[in-house]
Write a protein that holds these residues in place. Structure first.
Motif, PDB file in Angstrom:
ATOM      1  N   LEU A 275       0.881  -1.108  -0.068  1.00 47.00           N
ATOM      2  CA  LEU A 275       0.070   0.089  -0.069  1.00 47.00           C
ATOM      3  C   LEU A 275       0.846   1.124  -0.142  1.00 47.00           C
ATOM      4  CD1 LEU A 275      -2.862   1.451   0.345  1.00 47.00           C
ATOM      5  CD2 LEU A 275      -2.614   1.316   2.732  1.00 47.00           C
ATOM      6  N   VAL A 276       0.699   2.128  -1.151  1.00 46.01           N
ATOM      7  CA  VAL A 276       1.455   3.264  -1.001  1.00 46.01           C
ATOM      8  C   VAL A 276       0.471   4.329  -0.837  1.00 46.01           C
ATOM      9  CG1 VAL A 276       2.721   4.909  -2.739  1.00 46.01           C
ATOM     10  CG2 VAL A 276       3.041   2.609  -2.813  1.00 46.01           C
ATOM     11  N   VAL A 277       0.636   5.366   0.389  1.00 43.34           N
ATOM     12  CA  VAL A 277       0.042   6.343   0.944  1.00 43.34           C
ATOM     13  C   VAL A 277       0.428   7.372   0.233  1.00 43.34           C
ATOM     14  CG1 VAL A 277      -1.261   7.332   2.914  1.00 43.34           C
ATOM     15  CG2 VAL A 277      -0.507   4.874   2.982  1.00 43.34           C
ATOM     16  N   ASN A 278      -0.019   8.244  -0.883  1.00 41.93           N
ATOM     17  CA  ASN A 278       0.605   9.131  -1.710  1.00 41.93           C
ATOM     18  C   ASN A 278       0.061  10.669  -0.960  1.00 41.93           C
ATOM     19  OD1 ASN A 278       2.247  10.360  -3.782  1.00 41.93           O
ATOM     20  ND2 ASN A 278       0.543  10.042  -5.209  1.00 41.93           N
ATOM     21  N   LYS A 279       0.762  11.496  -1.817  1.00 38.60           N
ATOM     22  CA  LYS A 279       0.668  13.083  -1.280  1.00 38.60           C
ATOM     23  C   LYS A 279       0.846  13.434   0.332  1.00 38.60           C
ATOM     24  CE  LYS A 279      -2.669  13.193  -4.879  1.00 38.60           C
ATOM     25  NZ  LYS A 279      -4.150  13.616  -5.673  1.00 38.60           N
ATOM     26  N   MET A 280       1.863  12.778   0.734  1.00 39.49           N
ATOM     27  CA  MET A 280       2.321  13.251   1.825  1.00 39.49           C
ATOM     28  C   MET A 280       2.601  14.610   2.157  1.00 39.49           C
ATOM     29  SD  MET A 280       1.222  10.660   4.181  1.00 39.49           S
ATOM     30  CE  MET A 280       2.235  11.191   5.510  1.00 39.49           C
ATOM     31  N   ASP A 281       2.872  15.444   1.190  1.00 41.96           N
ATOM     32  CA  ASP A 281       3.195  16.732   1.232  1.00 41.96           C
ATOM     33  C   ASP A 281       1.917  17.867   1.757  1.00 41.96           C
ATOM     34  OD1 ASP A 281       2.505  15.849  -1.287  1.00 41.96           O
ATOM     35  OD2 ASP A 281       2.690  17.976  -1.963  1.00 41.96           O
ATOM     36  N   LEU A 282       0.733  17.178   1.465  1.00 48.03           N
ATOM     37  CA  LEU A 282      -0.349  17.911   1.800  1.00 48.03           C
ATOM     38  C   LEU A 282      -0.596  18.314   3.246  1.00 48.03           C
ATOM     39  CD1 LEU A 282      -3.000  16.209  -0.382  1.00 48.03           C
ATOM     40  CD2 LEU A 282      -1.734  18.320  -0.865  1.00 48.03           C
ATOM     41  N   PRO A 283      -1.298  19.178   3.646  1.00 44.64           N
ATOM     42  CA  PRO A 283      -1.662  19.689   4.806  1.00 44.64           C
ATOM     43  C   PRO A 283      -2.126  18.706   5.903  1.00 44.64           C
ATOM     44  CG  PRO A 283      -2.014  21.520   3.539  1.00 44.64           C
ATOM     45  CD  PRO A 283      -1.717  20.548   2.632  1.00 44.64           C
ATOM     46  N   ASP A 284      -1.891  18.406   7.009  1.00 40.62           N
ATOM     47  CA  ASP A 284      -2.498  17.325   8.091  1.00 40.62           C
ATOM     48  C   ASP A 284      -2.415  15.878   7.451  1.00 40.62           C
ATOM     49  OD1 ASP A 284      -3.600  19.345   9.402  1.00 40.62           O
ATOM     50  OD2 ASP A 284      -5.383  19.668   8.207  1.00 40.62           O
ATOM     51  N   ALA A 285      -1.334  15.983   6.523  1.00 41.05           N
ATOM     52  CA  ALA A 285      -0.982  14.425   6.019  1.00 41.05           C
ATOM     53  C   ALA A 285      -0.645  13.367   7.089  1.00 41.05           C
ATOM     54  CB  ALA A 285       0.142  14.511   4.891  1.00 41.05           C
ATOM     55  N   GLU A 286       0.137  13.916   7.971  1.00 34.46           N
ATOM     56  CA  GLU A 286       0.588  13.151   9.102  1.00 34.46           C
ATOM     57  C   GLU A 286      -0.290  12.489   9.873  1.00 34.46           C
ATOM     58  OE1 GLU A 286       3.555  11.662   9.494  1.00 34.46           O
ATOM     59  OE2 GLU A 286       4.664  12.948   7.935  1.00 34.46           O
ATOM     60  N   ASP A 287      -1.356  13.305  10.470  1.00 34.79           N
ATOM     61  CA  ASP A 287      -2.405  13.153  11.144  1.00 34.79           C
ATOM     62  C   ASP A 287      -3.370  12.012  10.372  1.00 34.79           C
ATOM     63  OD1 ASP A 287      -1.694  14.467  13.164  1.00 34.79           O
ATOM     64  OD2 ASP A 287      -2.950  16.264  12.645  1.00 34.79           O
ATOM     65  N   LYS A 288      -3.621  12.349   9.156  1.00 35.23           N
ATOM     66  CA  LYS A 288      -4.400  11.519   8.404  1.00 35.23           C
ATOM     67  C   LYS A 288      -3.784   9.804   8.116  1.00 35.23           C
ATOM     68  CE  LYS A 288      -7.743  14.310   6.963  1.00 35.23           C
ATOM     69  NZ  LYS A 288      -9.140  14.130   7.251  1.00 35.23           N
ATOM     70  N   LEU A 289      -2.384  10.011   8.167  1.00 38.35           N
ATOM     71  CA  LEU A 289      -1.826   8.546   7.924  1.00 38.35           C
ATOM     72  C   LEU A 289      -1.920   7.816   9.185  1.00 38.35           C
ATOM     73  CD1 LEU A 289       0.396   6.825   6.586  1.00 38.35           C
ATOM     74  CD2 LEU A 289       2.182   8.217   7.507  1.00 38.35           C
ATOM     75  N   ALA A 290      -1.729   8.648  10.510  1.00 42.58           N
ATOM     76  CA  ALA A 290      -1.900   7.842  11.604  1.00 42.58           C
ATOM     77  C   ALA A 290      -3.372   7.402  11.824  1.00 42.58           C
ATOM     78  CB  ALA A 290      -1.545   8.732  12.940  1.00 42.58           C
ATOM     79  N   GLU A 291      -4.291   8.163  11.468  1.00 43.25           N
ATOM     80  CA  GLU A 291      -5.745   7.718  11.236  1.00 43.25           C
ATOM     81  C   GLU A 291      -6.006   6.338  10.320  1.00 43.25           C
ATOM     82  OE1 GLU A 291     -10.245   9.266  10.382  1.00 43.25           O
ATOM     83  OE2 GLU A 291      -8.372  10.614   9.801  1.00 43.25           O
ATOM     84  N   LEU A 292      -5.147   6.378   9.310  1.00 45.00           N
ATOM     85  CA  LEU A 292      -5.280   5.334   8.317  1.00 45.00           C
ATOM     86  C   LEU A 292      -4.790   3.950   8.976  1.00 45.00           C
ATOM     87  CD1 LEU A 292      -5.904   3.859   5.660  1.00 45.00           C
ATOM     88  CD2 LEU A 292      -3.788   5.089   4.805  1.00 45.00           C
ATOM     89  N   GLN A 293      -3.606   4.176   9.636  1.00 41.84           N
ATOM     90  CA  GLN A 293      -2.952   3.064  10.154  1.00 41.84           C
ATOM     91  C   GLN A 293      -3.721   2.350  11.096  1.00 41.84           C
ATOM     92  OE1 GLN A 293       0.822   5.102  10.985  1.00 41.84           O
ATOM     93  NE2 GLN A 293       1.972   4.142   9.169  1.00 41.84           N
ATOM     94  N   GLU A 294      -4.431   3.272  12.163  1.00 36.54           N
ATOM     95  CA  GLU A 294      -5.180   2.719  12.883  1.00 36.54           C
ATOM     96  C   GLU A 294      -6.332   1.882  12.520  1.00 36.54           C
ATOM     97  OE1 GLU A 294      -6.865   1.554  16.658  1.00 36.54           O
ATOM     98  OE2 GLU A 294      -4.860   2.046  16.170  1.00 36.54           O
ATOM     99  N   GLN A 295      -6.920   2.357  11.443  1.00 34.71           N
ATOM    100  CA  GLN A 295      -7.931   1.633  10.778  1.00 34.71           C
ATOM    101  C   GLN A 295      -7.749   0.331  10.265  1.00 34.71           C
ATOM    102  OE1 GLN A 295      -9.012   5.202   8.507  1.00 34.71           O
ATOM    103  NE2 GLN A 295     -11.006   5.626   9.704  1.00 34.71           N
ATOM    104  N   LEU A 296      -6.480   0.605   9.553  1.00 33.56           N
ATOM    105  CA  LEU A 296      -5.922  -0.710   8.747  1.00 33.56           C
ATOM    106  C   LEU A 296      -5.562  -1.890   9.760  1.00 33.56           C
ATOM    107  CD1 LEU A 296      -3.452   0.702   6.114  1.00 33.56           C
ATOM    108  CD2 LEU A 296      -5.637  -0.355   5.697  1.00 33.56           C
ATOM    109  N   ARG A 297      -5.210  -1.594  11.062  1.00 33.35           N
ATOM    110  CA  ARG A 297      -5.060  -2.346  12.159  1.00 33.35           C
ATOM    111  C   ARG A 297      -6.239  -3.168  12.541  1.00 33.35           C
ATOM    112  NH1 ARG A 297      -0.406   1.091  13.614  1.00 33.35           N
ATOM    113  NH2 ARG A 297      -1.982   2.443  14.815  1.00 33.35           N
ATOM    114  N   ASN A 298      -7.220  -2.288  12.637  1.00 35.14           N
ATOM    115  CA  ASN A 298      -8.635  -2.778  13.221  1.00 35.14           C
ATOM    116  C   ASN A 298      -9.681  -2.751  12.299  1.00 35.14           C
ATOM    117  OD1 ASN A 298      -7.549  -3.419  16.293  1.00 35.14           O
ATOM    118  ND2 ASN A 298      -6.944  -1.362  15.728  1.00 35.14           N
ATOM    119  N   PRO A 299      -9.632  -3.124  10.883  1.00 33.53           N
ATOM    120  CA  PRO A 299     -10.536  -2.683  10.020  1.00 33.53           C
ATOM    121  C   PRO A 299     -12.176  -3.107  10.164  1.00 33.53           C
ATOM    122  CG  PRO A 299      -9.427  -4.913   9.380  1.00 33.53           C
ATOM    123  CD  PRO A 299      -8.711  -4.279  10.476  1.00 33.53           C
TER     124      PRO A 299
END
Length: 381
Positions: A275-299
């Protein structure tokens, strides 16, 4: 119900990924009754994989799309055995399946030089046929292109697949800041310092309802079948395909992509995937990534984000989740390393399996050689 937008009904343009042809084997030659002569066999029709060929080139060069092999020569006083008719070869690209018009598989061309017999020539006239020849086989066939690549990029439109391919490889796909820029498949090559090359296919963007052949549906999904692994690409901040369609988060995009693959052909979900999570240069990208990782761990805990009929029966298990920015090249080298590791892992597993099979065969052969035959023991007695 799965929704979709009319904007999705676009075509590949000049790209041709399937072709229907008429093929006919040559008729056999006449036999010579008074001397028992045998007519020559009619030529066969073959489809042969050749480098740098495309289905479009066949279509342009042979607009009638008819291929007929040569006729066997008649038996004569000078040559009682008639000469065989000339074979007809249809040069096509590697990576196609050949079927009859009713869907019966005739074969596949996976590498240059592979060939498939599609129409046999008729027999020459002989004593057994009253010296009458037979006609060659005639049928409609289909050549269906399915790209062969190590990796297939899977993502919704505007996820940044084309930009990612450009950042990773020497490919130069069309790139713009709107959906459906990629209207035809594009192959890029990842080059490594040890000269290893990995091919990556950038395919037209998938949409909700693709398994029902909406948008480019099956044109996309059939190419996915012939890739070794999948590279899911999602926008870390989510996306909205059209103004009348719902906004989808990165997690929802992953689930919807998985569901589309599952509904088209369930075994696609079993392919190794990253899985490639693209556009990490956008604002709030780090927070969105952390949210996604949590969701992937407990789908299962977040299954209420989508309607029941859009939740996959089986969640994708990604070998690597890699955050990148295709525009700034952040994370690109790490992604290439992960891709290499994943493909090498599968290659090592395949090599080990082949070695074990050979070892088992050798053991069985040795056992057969050393075993005393029953007739041998009776003889000695």
């Amino acid at each position: 119900m799965v929704q979709f937008s009319r904007i999705c009904y676009r075509k590949y343009g000049n790209f041709v990924d399937n072709l229907r042809l008429y093929v006919r084997g040559g008729s056999g030659g006449m036999g010579l009754p008074r001397l028992g002569g045998h007519g020559g066999k009619g030529g066969d029709v073959w489809v042969v994989a050749k480098k740098d060929m495309t289905l479009k080139r066949i279509k342009d060069k042979y607009p009638q799309k008819r291929f007929i092999a040569g006729v066997g020569t008649n038996s004569s006083i000078r040559a009682l055995k008639g000469e065989r008719g000339k074979d007809q070869e249809i040069f096509a690209p590697a990576g196609i399946t050949v079927t009859t018009d009713d869907g019966k598989a005739l074969g596949e061309l996976n590498a240059e030089g592979d060939s498939v017999l599609v129409a046999k020539g008729g027999h020459g006239g002989s004593f057994h046929s009253g010296f009458e020849p037979s006609k060659g086989q005639a049928k409609q066939i289909r050549l269906d292109l399915k790209l062969i690549a190590d990796l297939g990029l899977v993502g919704f439109p505007n996820a940044g697949k084309s930009s990612l391919l450009t950042a990773m490889s020497h490919a130069t796909p069309q790139i713009a800041s709107y959906a459906f820029t990629t209207l035809r498949p594009e192959i890029g090559k990842l080059m490594f310092k040890d000269h290893k090359q990995i091919s990556v296919a950038d395919l037209p963007g998938l949409i909700e309802g693709a398994h029902l052949n909406k948008g480019m549906g099956h044109k996309f999904l059939k190419h996915v079948e012939r890739t070794k692994q999948l590279l899911f690409v999602v926008d870390v901040c989510g996306f909205q395909l059209a103004s009348k369609m719902p906004f989808r988060s990165a997690f929802e995009a992953v689930q919807l992509l998985t569901k589309e693959l599952e509904l088209y052909k369930e075994e696609l979900v079993s392919k190794p995937a990253l899985l490639v999570v693209n556009k990490m240069d956008l604002p709030d990208a780090e927070d969105k990534l952390a949210e996604l990782q949590e969701q992937l761990r407990n789908p299962d805990e977040f299954s209420d984000l989508l309607p029941d009929d859009m939740i996959p029966k089986r969640n994708m298990l990604f070998r690597h989740v890699v955050p990148v920015s295709a525009s700034t090249r952040f994370g690109i080298e790490h992604l290439k390393t992960c891709i290499r590791e994943s493909l090498d892992e599968d290659a090592a597993t395949a090599t080990k399996a082949i070695h074990q099979d050979r070892l088992q065969t050798l053991r069985q052969t040795d056992t057969a050689k050393t075993a005393t035959p029953i007739w041998g023991s009776r003889s000695s007695a």
